[in-house]
Design a protein around this motif. Structure first.
Motif, PDB file in Angstrom:
ATOM      1  N   ARG A  72      -9.126  -0.208  -7.970  1.00 51.07           N
ATOM      2  CA  ARG A  72      -9.015   0.182  -6.648  1.00 51.07           C
ATOM      3  C   ARG A  72      -7.230  -0.394  -5.987  1.00 51.07           C
ATOM      4  NH1 ARG A  72     -11.041  -5.361  -4.297  1.00 51.07           N
ATOM      5  NH2 ARG A  72      -9.170  -6.181  -4.782  1.00 51.07           N
ATOM      6  N   GLU A  73      -6.550  -1.131  -7.247  1.00 51.65           N
ATOM      7  CA  GLU A  73      -5.231  -1.889  -6.994  1.00 51.65           C
ATOM      8  C   GLU A  73      -3.610  -0.159  -7.548  1.00 51.65           C
ATOM      9  OE1 GLU A  73      -3.639  -4.740  -5.932  1.00 51.65           O
ATOM     10  OE2 GLU A  73      -5.196  -3.742  -4.907  1.00 51.65           O
ATOM     11  N   HIS A 133     -12.513   5.444  -5.613  1.00 50.18           N
ATOM     12  CA  HIS A 133     -11.420   4.947  -5.390  1.00 50.18           C
ATOM     13  C   HIS A 133     -10.091   6.139  -4.917  1.00 50.18           C
ATOM     14  CE1 HIS A 133     -12.366   0.818  -5.958  1.00 50.18           C
ATOM     15  NE2 HIS A 133     -12.373   0.762  -7.559  1.00 50.18           N
ATOM     16  N   ARG A 134     -10.943   6.999  -4.265  1.00 47.08           N
ATOM     17  CA  ARG A 134     -10.263   8.176  -4.506  1.00 47.08           C
ATOM     18  C   ARG A 134      -9.274   8.966  -4.954  1.00 47.08           C
ATOM     19  NH1 ARG A 134      -7.251   8.205   0.244  1.00 47.08           N
ATOM     20  NH2 ARG A 134      -7.385   6.526   0.046  1.00 47.08           N
ATOM     21  N   ALA A 191      -5.236   2.896  -7.098  1.00 43.20           N
ATOM     22  CA  ALA A 191      -5.211   3.770  -6.466  1.00 43.20           C
ATOM     23  C   ALA A 191      -4.354   2.821  -4.502  1.00 43.20           C
ATOM     24  CB  ALA A 191      -6.765   3.564  -5.540  1.00 43.20           C
ATOM     25  N   ARG A 192      -4.635   1.793  -4.771  1.00 40.06           N
ATOM     26  CA  ARG A 192      -3.742   0.712  -3.480  1.00 40.06           C
ATOM     27  C   ARG A 192      -2.337   1.326  -3.355  1.00 40.06           C
ATOM     28  NH1 ARG A 192      -1.436  -2.948  -2.103  1.00 40.06           N
ATOM     29  NH2 ARG A 192      -1.768  -3.999  -4.246  1.00 40.06           N
ATOM     30  N   VAL A 193      -1.720   0.820  -4.318  1.00 41.59           N
ATOM     31  CA  VAL A 193      -0.635   1.289  -4.615  1.00 41.59           C
ATOM     32  C   VAL A 193       0.121   2.671  -5.174  1.00 41.59           C
ATOM     33  CG1 VAL A 193       0.082  -1.167  -5.518  1.00 41.59           C
ATOM     34  CG2 VAL A 193       0.201   1.243  -7.197  1.00 41.59           C
ATOM     35  N   ASP A 247       0.876  -1.392  -0.038  1.00 43.10           N
ATOM     36  CA  ASP A 247      -0.261  -0.048   0.284  1.00 43.10           C
ATOM     37  C   ASP A 247       0.708   1.037  -0.234  1.00 43.10           C
ATOM     38  OD1 ASP A 247      -2.045  -1.988   0.393  1.00 43.10           O
ATOM     39  OD2 ASP A 247      -2.534  -1.431   2.597  1.00 43.10           O
ATOM     40  N   GLN A 248       0.292   2.507  -0.327  1.00 45.61           N
ATOM     41  CA  GLN A 248       0.561   3.813  -0.987  1.00 45.61           C
ATOM     42  C   GLN A 248       3.254   3.457  -1.127  1.00 45.61           C
ATOM     43  OE1 GLN A 248       0.022   6.273   2.404  1.00 45.61           O
ATOM     44  NE2 GLN A 248      -2.129   4.471   2.472  1.00 45.61           N
TER      45      GLN A 248
END
Length: 214
Positions: A121-122, A181-182, A124-126, A98-99
């Motif tokens: 979604r992925e 997902h922002r 945004a997650r990374v 994440d991030q």
């Protein structure tokens, strides 16, 4: 790892690298990469974007689910002296934590995810807070999506998708996938890639490179 079973793992796909170089340059420029940036190139394919980011001093991870393309990517990177980490991974279950990325790139790659919403979604997650996400995708109605439909009967199948890949080249459709997902779509730009065939006539195909931020 499994043997390649899709279109991208057969034939001489790396020949496309030259044709797609201009789109990779546009995507890396749009991401405004800087030395030291942590860059994740998703579905790295021809590795144009990964190599450009590495040349600009970034710490790059290239991800693809085709083992043959990853092998070719590593060979190409070694030939340039670039230090890139190569990872096998699915678009819907990326290995980076994440991030972990300041920049997320995908040049004609993420659009081929089987489940578009999960792939978004992925992405945004990374992406770390304030990360730049730049995606190059074929525009709806352009030559490459049409050609793909014609050639499908003669090639190993791409992953079954939740929608046409060119959906990622439609700003409104893309925004609807990213915003939950922002990821906020902040800009788009378009261009053309000219593909040269044995026939003397040349046909340009259009692409879209949107930029999003977290």
């Amino acid at each position: 790892m499994n043997s390649p079973m899709t279109t991208w793992g057969v034939g001489d796909y790396p020949l496309m690298a030259h044709h797609l170089q201009s789109a990779a340059i546009a995507a890396v420029d749009a991401a405004a990469v800087e030395p030291g940036d942590r860059v994740v190139d998703i579905a790295t394919g021809t590795v144009n974007a990964a190599l450009l980011a590495a040349e600009r001093g970034c710490r790059v991870v290239g991800i693809d689910f085709e083992t043959e393309l990853l092998r070719l990517a590593e060979e190409r990177a070694l030939g340039t002296g670039s230090d890139i980490e190569w990872l096998w991974g699915d678009l819907e279950a990326l290995l980076p934590p994440d991030q972990s990325a300041d920049v997320v790139l995908s040049v004609f790659g993420a659009m081929y995810a089987a489940e578009h919403v999960i792939a978004a979604r992925e992405l945004a997650r990374v992406a770390a807070a304030g990360a730049r996400v730049v995606l190059a995708s074929w525009a709806p109605g352009s030559v490459l999506p049409t050609m793909g439909q014609i050639l499908n009967a003669y090639l190993p199948p791409p992953p079954i998708g939740s929608g046409p890949p060119s959906r990622w080249g439609d700003p409104a459709a893309l925004a609807s996938m990213l915003e939950p997902h922002r990821l906020r779509l902040t800009a788009t730009s378009s261009g053309r890639v000219t593909l040269r065939f044995l026939h003397p006539k040349r046909r340009p195909t259009s692409w879209l490179a949107p930029r999003a931020t977290l």
